[in-house]
Design an enzyme around this catalytic site. Structure first.
Site, PDB file in Angstrom:
ATOM      1  N   ASP A 131      11.463  57.169  13.870  1.00 45.20           N
ATOM      2  CA  ASP A 131      10.209  57.217  13.112  1.00 45.20           C
ATOM      3  C   ASP A 131      10.572  57.418  11.646  1.00 45.20           C
ATOM      4  O   ASP A 131      11.762  57.439  11.288  1.00 45.20           O
ATOM      5  CB  ASP A 131       9.275  58.325  13.637  1.00 45.20           C
ATOM      6  CG  ASP A 131       7.804  57.928  13.506  1.00 45.20           C
ATOM      7  OD1 ASP A 131       7.387  57.635  12.366  1.00 45.20           O
ATOM      8  OD2 ASP A 131       7.085  57.901  14.511  1.00 45.20           O
ATOM      9  N   HIS A 153       6.422  52.765  10.499  1.00 46.61           N
ATOM     10  CA  HIS A 153       7.147  53.977  10.911  1.00 46.61           C
ATOM     11  C   HIS A 153       8.658  53.776  10.774  1.00 46.61           C
ATOM     12  O   HIS A 153       9.433  54.233  11.622  1.00 46.61           O
ATOM     13  CB  HIS A 153       6.768  54.349  12.352  1.00 46.61           C
ATOM     14  CG  HIS A 153       5.384  54.938  12.456  1.00 46.61           C
ATOM     15  ND1 HIS A 153       5.140  56.277  12.269  1.00 46.61           N
ATOM     16  CD2 HIS A 153       4.186  54.369  12.687  1.00 46.61           C
ATOM     17  CE1 HIS A 153       3.828  56.500  12.400  1.00 46.61           C
ATOM     18  NE2 HIS A 153       3.229  55.362  12.641  1.00 46.61           N
ATOM     19  N   GLU A 175       0.347  51.485  13.434  1.00 44.58           N
ATOM     20  CA  GLU A 175       0.100  51.974  12.074  1.00 44.58           C
ATOM     21  C   GLU A 175       1.010  51.343  11.016  1.00 44.58           C
ATOM     22  O   GLU A 175       1.496  52.027  10.118  1.00 44.58           O
ATOM     23  CB  GLU A 175       0.258  53.509  12.049  1.00 44.58           C
ATOM     24  CG  GLU A 175      -0.718  54.211  12.977  1.00 44.58           C
ATOM     25  CD  GLU A 175      -0.551  55.723  13.021  1.00 44.58           C
ATOM     26  OE1 GLU A 175      -1.578  56.416  12.953  1.00 44.58           O
ATOM     27  OE2 GLU A 175       0.592  56.200  13.122  1.00 44.58           O
TER      28      GLU A 175
END
Ligand code: ACM
Length: 602
Positions: free
Chosen positions: A180, A254, A321
């Site tokens: 991440d 990410h 995202e």
């Protein structure tokens, strides 16, 4: 008695106390008598591995440390046997009689699950197991928990303990979030900078998203990674416990830990530092550049090593995202979109994911992604993990694709499980009852076979230690374990579930495993006119004593009944929960001005 009636009884009667099992088995038939837990037994096997015998015997020792180990005057046997001819509708049948215990399983996995049930029948320091016949089979094939090892890394021993706990509750998929923005955690031999640079950040504590960023020349010394040898060790440990590991390599968003190591794969070129939990969205993020052919060389390098390492059939490629504004603002990405006829960056993302799908397939695996992979068109073979509610899962199932439901908030185990003022900082809300009562299924008119199963997710932004990860996971993961494993033959019975949960608290105490007591804390809200406080216990049978005078309430203080008008000038409310005259849980202190605020936001 038929199966349905027995399961129903188990939900709602004193059987819950005699057989406090989580997850609930398909059926439990009580019999006369009990099997004495006096140590005078012998474990024998027929067709099962030695591991199962050792596992059972070592766990019994932990639960019954006072029982001397002797087979000298053996009074009976505990027989573990695999019988491929056994009734195929059950994974195992466990028969406890006064003279012996027989576990008959379809295969080694069935025997392992039967052992977990047998272990749960042994109450810490109990003298006997009540006689019974238990028949059992899982509801879903995917019974998952996800652990985020990027935001905070766990040690190998902690991961093993996590797997032990999962196995005890019959989870069978460990979704390992290994990468991440805040850290890359898996050794990739062809790309050493991922772990030389991407695995480390400057050390910060405090509220996530508000931490001071790195100084220009500050040494990044916090983090770490798992070597491929360590990962092999974990895979083998999990396999013995019938848990497969699904690794997640989160791209194209990410990806700041990747870009700290290989800034040339971003749209802007960097340089970047791994983020220690400071302000982020829209400020210091970025994404992999799909217009750069080197991006796909990099992804192939990474995923081919990941595919060789992990034996299971899936690779999770994240896909959530992604800040697509970096693509929209980049000339090369715009050019690519024009060339490919994309009308928006969603379609560019879909194009990107379809290329990843080919790489994953070429490496012999199947692609899973978070539900954003639906944007711009879903890749043909993708399985969708639905986290933004159930909508993404339902949309994917409408296209005939496989789905795993792991929706926020009910299955997000990083959220508050009690009042934000009392709980360690995080966001959102998922009390145990919310998780327990949640229905993860597809609408009745859809093909239920497309739902592979369900999963709880433990994101670790606000979870710096494994001890706290346990606090956040349990007891909510009990509810997910039960939804994942137990056949739905009866209505859910919250009070009976709570009784079983409390029996498992005692088990956790015996094992020195951590968990949250938040079910004993009441929910505290304001009335609609903001003039009164409304105190709602989460479970039945508690007396909540309270005071607005900033002293510590005990059993002599008034008991809350109905909305409490806020006395003029009062600034704080304290409550203490009691049951049967004894304190249970903790004293809560709420600043009245903060009742409706999330503590996390500074
Ligand atoms: C997610 O919570 N971003 C999958």
């Amino acid at each position: 008695m038929n199966r349905l009636i027995i399961s129903l009884l188990l939900c709602s009667s004193s059987l819950t106390i005699a057989f406090p099992l989580i997850p609930l088995p398909t059926s439990v038939e009580p019999k006369d008598g009990s099997f004495a837990l006096n140590g005078k037994w012998e474990i024998v096997t027929a067709g099962t591995s030695d591991f199962l015998k050792d596992h059972l015997s070592s766990r019994i020792k932990k639960l019954l440390p006072h029982v001397p180990e002797t087979t000298l005057q053996s009074h009976g046997t505990i027989k573990l046997s695999i019988n491929p001819q056994a009734d195929a509708s059950y994974a195992y049948t466990l028969t406890v009689a006064p003279e012996n215990i027989v576990l008959d399983a379809r295969d080694e996995a069935g025997a392992f699950y039967g052992i977990q049930t047998l272990l749960q029948l042994i109450q810490p320091n109990a003298q006997a197991i009540p006689a019974c016949v238990i028949r059992d089979a899982p509801r879903f094939g995917w019974r998952g928990l996800m652990l985020d090892s990027s935001r905070h890394i766990q040690s190998i021993e902690e991961i093993k303990l996590f797997l032990d706990q999962m196995a005890h509750y019959k989870f069978n998929v460990f979704h390992w979030h290994l990468t991440d923005d805040q850290g890359w955690r898996i050794e990739i031999k062809s790309r050493p900078k991922l772990t030389e640079i991407g695995a480390w950040r400057v050390h910060r504590e405090g509220i996530w998203w508000s931490r001071p960023g790195p100084e220009p020349d500050e040494k990044a010394s916090y983090g770490g990674f798992y070597t491929q040898e360590q990962i092999k060790e974990i895979i083998a440990y999990a396999a013995l416990r019938h848990i497969t590991i699904v690794p997640e390599i989160d791209i194209p968003g990410h990806a700041m830990a990747i870009l700290a190591a290989y800034p040339e794969l971003s749209t802007t070129g960097g340089p970047f530092q791994v983020n220690p939990g400071s302000q982020f969205y829209g400020t210091i993020e970025n994404t992999l550049d799909p217009s750069n052919p080197e991006t796909f060389v990099f992804i192939n390098d990474v995923l081919s090593e990941v595919a060789k390492l992990f034996p299971n059939e899936y690779i999770h490629m994240g896909g959530d995202e992604c800040p697509k504004n970096f693509w929209a603002n980049d000339a090369d990405c715009q050019e690519l979109m024009k060339r490919e006829g994309h009308k928006d960056p969603h379609e560019l993302q879909s194009w990107f994911i379809k290329r990843i799908e080919k790489i994953i397939q070429a490496n012999g695996k199947k692609l899973i992604g978070w539900d954003e992979i639906l944007q711009g068109g879903l890749a043909e073979t993708a399985t969708v993990m639905s986290w933004q509610g159930k909508a993404g899962g339902i949309a994917a199932a409408k296209m005939g694709r496989h789905v795993i439901m792991s929706p926020s908030p009910a299955y997000y185990l990083d959220l508050y499980q009690g009042h934000p003022e009392i709980e360690p900082a995080t966001y959102g809300m998922a009390r145990l009852k919310d998780t327990y009562l949640f229905d993860p299924t597809l609408p009745a008119d859809m093909d239920s076979n497309l739902l592979l199963g369900i999963q709880g997710n433990i994101w670790t932004e606000e979870i710096p230690t494994f001890r706290h990860a346990q606090y956040m996971t349990w007891p909510r993961a009990f509810a997910i374990a039960e939804e994942a494993w137990s056949q739905r033959s009866a209505e859910k019975d919250w009070p009976a579930f709570v009784k079983r949960v409390e029996a498992h608290f005692a088990r956790f105490d015996a094992m020195n495993w951590n968990y949250s007591h938040s079910i004993y804390d009441p929910a505290i809200t304001l009335s609609a006119d903001k003039q009164s406080v409304v105190i709602t216990p989460e479970i039945d049978g508690l007396q909540i004593h309270y005071t607005f005078d900033d002293t510590e309430p005990d059993a002599t203080y008034p008991i809350c009944q109905g909305p409490l008008p806020i006395p003029k000038g009062a600034s704080h409310l304290r409550t203490s929960s009691y049951r049967d005259g004894k304190p249970i849980g903790r004293t809560t202190l709420i600043t009245l001005a903060n009742i409706e605020k999330e503590k996390r936001t500074p």
